[in-house]
Write a protein that holds these residues in place. Sequence first.
Motif: not given
Length: 213
Positions: A168-173, A177-183, A195-205, A207-208
């Motif tokens: 959900y956070k990825a869509a906001l870019k 949110d990067d520190p939350d991602f690292e944690a 799962w997260l990698a596949d989901a990001l490829r689908e909705v935010a291909p 995304h860094h």
Amino acid sequence: MPLQRTAEEQAEEDAFQALYGAWAPMSPTELARELAGFDRPWWVVGGWAIEAATGYRREHEDIDISILACDVAHLVSFWTDRWHVWNNVGGVLHPLGRRWPTVDEPESQLWIRAHATAPWVADMPLTPDRDGLWTNKRMPSHVAPVEDVTWVAPDGIRYLNPEIVMLYKAALKRPKDDPDFEATLSVLTDERRRWLADALREVAPDHHWIARL
């Protein structure tokens, strides 16, 4: 850790509060006390959910919890005479109550406050349901029982799974949110990371975060 905001983000926050009023968000524990006895599922999302899953502590602008859209009328009834529940649809607010007990837009939000001059204490982004099941607002094909996409902490509070929070956070870019991602990355199992990698490829291909996964 203090929340890192750009000058643009801070200006946006200042303008937001000037228009809609101040916030004094509850903690998950305080909100759990206010929801004691509410017999429908609710769960914490956003930054508080990441903190609970990872132990990474930072400043929180607000608290986000969710319920199924089909349960809005039950919440309004449960909180009658205790809290004022407002529906926020794209920035347009109107109060819910006996005359208007539920929402027309199942992907809208509820804002909670005690009275007209009180600060807002909780933001509730609603989760559209499909026959009482949880649905993923980023991936409509992802439908599951609430219990399968959440977990319960030792204090009894239910939280959205961290990999879904980060989707959900990825869509906001947002850089904040990067520190939350690292944690989150440090606590995800291999299965949840995939799962997260596949989901990001689908909705935010583009995304860094995909490269880090």
